[in-house]
Structures are given as C-alpha cells and as structure tokens.
Write a protein that holds these residues in place. Structure first.
Motif, PDB file in Angstrom:
ATOM      1  N   ASN A 110       6.815  -0.130   7.001  1.00 33.09           N
ATOM      2  CA  ASN A 110       7.581   1.035   6.003  1.00 33.09           C
ATOM      3  C   ASN A 110       8.129   0.631   5.250  1.00 33.09           C
ATOM      4  OD1 ASN A 110       6.774   3.871   7.254  1.00 33.09           O
ATOM      5  ND2 ASN A 110       7.410   2.434   9.188  1.00 33.09           N
ATOM      6  N   ASP A 111       8.880  -0.557   5.324  1.00 32.46           N
ATOM      7  CA  ASP A 111      10.004  -0.934   4.086  1.00 32.46           C
ATOM      8  C   ASP A 111       8.854  -1.069   2.601  1.00 32.46           C
ATOM      9  OD1 ASP A 111      12.293  -0.036   4.700  1.00 32.46           O
ATOM     10  OD2 ASP A 111      12.297  -2.501   4.670  1.00 32.46           O
ATOM     11  N   LEU A 112       8.025  -1.984   2.822  1.00 36.03           N
ATOM     12  CA  LEU A 112       6.960  -2.319   1.697  1.00 36.03           C
ATOM     13  C   LEU A 112       5.758  -1.516   1.630  1.00 36.03           C
ATOM     14  CD1 LEU A 112       4.771  -5.288   4.315  1.00 36.03           C
ATOM     15  CD2 LEU A 112       6.309  -5.103   1.840  1.00 36.03           C
ATOM     16  N   ILE A 113       5.875  -0.485   2.753  1.00 35.31           N
ATOM     17  CA  ILE A 113       5.484   1.031   1.263  1.00 35.31           C
ATOM     18  C   ILE A 113       5.971   1.580   0.654  1.00 35.31           C
ATOM     19  CG2 ILE A 113       4.190   2.787   2.606  1.00 35.31           C
ATOM     20  CD1 ILE A 113       2.444   1.755   4.830  1.00 35.31           C
ATOM     21  N   SER A 114       7.023   1.829   1.301  1.00 36.72           N
ATOM     22  CA  SER A 114       8.008   2.287   0.148  1.00 36.72           C
ATOM     23  C   SER A 114       7.932   1.655  -1.254  1.00 36.72           C
ATOM     24  CB  SER A 114       8.794   2.232   0.494  1.00 36.72           C
ATOM     25  OG  SER A 114       9.085   2.942   1.626  1.00 36.72           O
ATOM     26  N   GLU A 121       5.907   1.698  -8.622  1.00 40.97           N
ATOM     27  CA  GLU A 121       4.329   2.964  -8.223  1.00 40.97           C
ATOM     28  C   GLU A 121       2.840   3.121  -8.243  1.00 40.97           C
ATOM     29  OE1 GLU A 121       6.115   4.473 -12.326  1.00 40.97           O
ATOM     30  OE2 GLU A 121       8.107   5.158 -10.994  1.00 40.97           O
ATOM     31  N   MET A 122       2.756   2.227  -7.424  1.00 45.42           N
ATOM     32  CA  MET A 122       1.574   1.508  -6.355  1.00 45.42           C
ATOM     33  C   MET A 122       1.216   1.838  -5.417  1.00 45.42           C
ATOM     34  SD  MET A 122       1.199  -2.658  -8.048  1.00 45.42           S
ATOM     35  CE  MET A 122      -0.041  -2.579  -7.823  1.00 45.42           C
ATOM     36  N   LYS A 123       0.894   4.292  -5.660  1.00 40.26           N
ATOM     37  CA  LYS A 123       0.308   4.202  -4.258  1.00 40.26           C
ATOM     38  C   LYS A 123      -1.288   3.933  -4.018  1.00 40.26           C
ATOM     39  CE  LYS A 123       2.461   8.186  -5.155  1.00 40.26           C
ATOM     40  NZ  LYS A 123       3.730   7.514  -6.111  1.00 40.26           N
ATOM     41  N   ASP A 124      -1.952   2.881  -4.655  1.00 42.27           N
ATOM     42  CA  ASP A 124      -3.159   2.229  -4.914  1.00 42.27           C
ATOM     43  C   ASP A 124      -3.322   1.051  -4.399  1.00 42.27           C
ATOM     44  OD1 ASP A 124      -3.069   1.544  -7.334  1.00 42.27           O
ATOM     45  OD2 ASP A 124      -4.228   2.945  -7.800  1.00 42.27           O
ATOM     46  N   VAL A 125      -2.582   0.809  -3.848  1.00 46.48           N
ATOM     47  CA  VAL A 125      -2.398  -0.744  -3.117  1.00 46.48           C
ATOM     48  C   VAL A 125      -3.708  -0.760  -2.023  1.00 46.48           C
ATOM     49  CG1 VAL A 125      -0.143  -0.692  -2.483  1.00 46.48           C
ATOM     50  CG2 VAL A 125      -1.237  -2.886  -3.453  1.00 46.48           C
ATOM     51  N   ASN A 143       1.831   3.430  11.541  1.00 48.74           N
ATOM     52  CA  ASN A 143       2.514   3.566  10.447  1.00 48.74           C
ATOM     53  C   ASN A 143       1.756   4.125   8.834  1.00 48.74           C
ATOM     54  OD1 ASN A 143       5.232   1.789  10.997  1.00 48.74           O
ATOM     55  ND2 ASN A 143       3.784   0.699  11.667  1.00 48.74           N
ATOM     56  N   GLY A 144       0.508   5.074   9.197  1.00 49.23           N
ATOM     57  CA  GLY A 144       0.102   6.205   8.644  1.00 49.23           C
ATOM     58  C   GLY A 144      -1.019   4.972   7.391  1.00 49.23           C
ATOM     59  N   LEU A 145      -1.625   3.912   8.048  1.00 49.18           N
ATOM     60  CA  LEU A 145      -2.097   3.585   6.625  1.00 49.18           C
ATOM     61  C   LEU A 145      -3.717   3.946   7.267  1.00 49.18           C
ATOM     62  CD1 LEU A 145      -0.913   0.286   6.044  1.00 49.18           C
ATOM     63  CD2 LEU A 145      -0.977   2.041   4.282  1.00 49.18           C
ATOM     64  N   MET A 146      -4.730   4.396   6.161  1.00 46.55           N
ATOM     65  CA  MET A 146      -5.664   4.457   6.618  1.00 46.55           C
ATOM     66  C   MET A 146      -7.072   3.706   6.513  1.00 46.55           C
ATOM     67  SD  MET A 146      -7.753   8.162   5.446  1.00 46.55           S
ATOM     68  CE  MET A 146      -7.922   7.418   3.584  1.00 46.55           C
ATOM     69  N   LEU A 147      -7.940   3.074   7.321  1.00 40.76           N
ATOM     70  CA  LEU A 147      -9.140   2.036   7.036  1.00 40.76           C
ATOM     71  C   LEU A 147      -9.482   2.670   5.840  1.00 40.76           C
ATOM     72  CD1 LEU A 147     -10.312  -0.036   7.463  1.00 40.76           C
ATOM     73  CD2 LEU A 147     -11.721   1.168   9.347  1.00 40.76           C
ATOM     74  N   TRP A 148      -9.974   1.995   4.886  1.00 35.41           N
ATOM     75  CA  TRP A 148     -11.198   2.431   3.565  1.00 35.41           C
ATOM     76  C   TRP A 148     -11.772   1.149   3.472  1.00 35.41           C
ATOM     77  CZ3 TRP A 148     -11.548  -0.466  -1.281  1.00 35.41           C
ATOM     78  CH2 TRP A 148     -11.692   0.479  -2.114  1.00 35.41           C
ATOM     79  N   LEU A 149     -12.293   0.257   3.941  1.00 41.01           N
ATOM     80  CA  LEU A 149     -12.891  -0.795   3.892  1.00 41.01           C
ATOM     81  C   LEU A 149     -13.548  -1.884   4.641  1.00 41.01           C
ATOM     82  CD1 LEU A 149     -15.806  -1.298   1.592  1.00 41.01           C
ATOM     83  CD2 LEU A 149     -14.114  -2.616   0.089  1.00 41.01           C
ATOM     84  N   LEU A 159     -10.597  -6.305   6.403  1.00 41.21           N
ATOM     85  CA  LEU A 159     -10.518  -4.387   6.577  1.00 41.21           C
ATOM     86  C   LEU A 159      -9.365  -4.782   5.698  1.00 41.21           C
ATOM     87  CD1 LEU A 159      -9.720  -3.761  10.580  1.00 41.21           C
ATOM     88  CD2 LEU A 159     -12.436  -3.556   9.268  1.00 41.21           C
ATOM     89  N   LEU A 160      -9.654  -3.435   5.204  1.00 45.82           N
ATOM     90  CA  LEU A 160      -8.909  -2.959   3.798  1.00 45.82           C
ATOM     91  C   LEU A 160      -8.191  -1.803   3.728  1.00 45.82           C
ATOM     92  CD1 LEU A 160     -10.821  -4.610   0.620  1.00 45.82           C
ATOM     93  CD2 LEU A 160      -9.262  -5.087   2.333  1.00 45.82           C
ATOM     94  N   TRP A 161      -6.817  -1.751   3.695  1.00 44.56           N
ATOM     95  CA  TRP A 161      -6.287  -0.431   4.441  1.00 44.56           C
ATOM     96  C   TRP A 161      -5.395  -0.090   3.414  1.00 44.56           C
ATOM     97  CZ3 TRP A 161      -6.769   1.459   9.744  1.00 44.56           C
ATOM     98  CH2 TRP A 161      -7.050   0.380  10.959  1.00 44.56           C
ATOM     99  N   CYS A 162      -5.647   1.885   2.799  1.00 41.56           N
ATOM    100  CA  CYS A 162      -5.174   2.262   1.134  1.00 41.56           C
ATOM    101  C   CYS A 162      -3.794   3.413   2.331  1.00 41.56           C
ATOM    102  CB  CYS A 162      -5.524   3.219   1.243  1.00 41.56           C
ATOM    103  SG  CYS A 162      -6.862   4.431   1.659  1.00 41.56           S
ATOM    104  N   ILE A 163      -2.917   3.327   1.782  1.00 43.91           N
ATOM    105  CA  ILE A 163      -1.507   4.355   1.551  1.00 43.91           C
ATOM    106  C   ILE A 163      -2.265   5.476   1.690  1.00 43.91           C
ATOM    107  CG2 ILE A 163       0.782   4.583   0.736  1.00 43.91           C
ATOM    108  CD1 ILE A 163       1.074   2.551  -0.487  1.00 43.91           C
ATOM    109  N   LYS A 164      -1.720   6.775   2.832  1.00 45.55           N
ATOM    110  CA  LYS A 164      -2.023   8.188   2.499  1.00 45.55           C
ATOM    111  C   LYS A 164      -1.943   8.629   1.788  1.00 45.55           C
ATOM    112  CE  LYS A 164      -3.739   8.173   7.469  1.00 45.55           C
ATOM    113  NZ  LYS A 164      -3.608   8.829   8.805  1.00 45.55           N
TER     114      LYS A 164
END
Length: 164
Positions: A110-114, A121-125, A143-149, A159-164
């Motif tokens: 959660n701290d990493l996402i924040s 200000e990188m929401k697309d990492v 922790n709310g990450l979504m599988l992206w690729l 597996l690559l995950w994105c922030i929702k």
C-alpha cells in the motif's frame, strides 16, 4: 550487512521470485556488495532504481524494490512491446521471509502504491511478479492491483499488474 542478512534469509523464495539460482547457497557478503554497487551505478546513471526497505529504526532490511523502464523487459513479442510502451516503468519487490503474509507486507504494498500515485504522480506504473510465486499474486490481488498483462515467453513466467 543488513541487505545480505535479508537476502540469505529469503534465498529460497528469491530463487523462485527471480526465476534463477540467485542467490546461491555460497553467496558471500562481498558478492552482495558487488550486487549493491551495480544497483548503485544503475541508479547514478538513471538506468534503473533500487531501494532498500528498512524498518523505521533502520536496524533491519525488510526487502528490496527495483524500478525499471519497461524497455528492459526482454524478450517480448511485438504485441507485448506495444502494450509495454503504454506504461513508463515496472516495479518488482521482495520482502524477507519473516514478514511474508503479514500486515507488514500489506503495508509495504500500500505504501508503494501511494508512493507512486501521490509522490511520483505515476498512476500507470506496473507491478511485476513471477506467476510461480502465488503468495505475491495473492498479495497483489488483496491490495487492489489488477492483472494487466501476462508475458507469453515461457521462460519469463512474468505477470504485470496495474493500479486500479
């Protein structure tokens, strides 16, 4: 020495996580120092960025964070390359065995996402993990990450995950 202790405690996990034989059983503090120097050089050259996760009192290493541009992911198909060009970077991290599946590990995610969304200000990492490490997949889901690729290269298991 803090990093070395965490690496050696977590070496079996790290072999699955990195899909390699690193660190070997005979990994020595001087091998660890050479590894850290390489990460420092990459940081100074702005090629990639590595951070150590420390306890608040800085007496224990809890793990490591690696931030890389997506162009460093090899090999990829042309379609995967096109997808990866949409995102600026990927994050891989590991935590030492003693905090796997604990609230501390959730706090770190959660701290990493924040950190990325609010400070950088990188929401697309992207967050990256090996599909052979189900505990990290569960951690990302929880922790709310979504599988992206899912990369198709069979040797990658990535597996690559994105922030929702």
């Amino acid at each position: 020495m803090l990093d070395f202790d965490a690496v050696m405690e977590t070496r079996i996990f790290l072999r699955s996580w990195s899909n390699s034989n690193w660190p070997e059983d005979l990994f020595r503090p001087e091998d660890n120092l050479a590894d850290l120097k390489n990460h420092y050089w990459e940081h100074q050259q702005q090629i990639a960025f590595t951070y150590t996760i420390l306890t608040p009192d800085k007496n224990q290493c809890l793990g490591c964070i690696y931030i890389n541009p997506n162009q460093r992911i090899k090999p990829v198909t042309e379609k995967e390359k096109d997808f990866l060009e949409q995102k600026p970077a990927n994050v891989r991290f590991w935590t030492r065995n003693s905090i796997h599946n604990t609230s501390k590990e959730n706090i770190i995610v959660n701290d990493l996402i924040s950190w990325f969304t609010e400070i950088w200000e990188m929401k697309d990492v992207l967050f990256s993990c090996n599909k052979k490490v189900p505990s990290q997949i569960d951690l990302f889901h929880k922790n709310g990450l979504m599988l992206w690729l899912e990369l198709q290269q069979s040797s990658r298991h990535e597996l690559l995950w994105c922030i929702k």
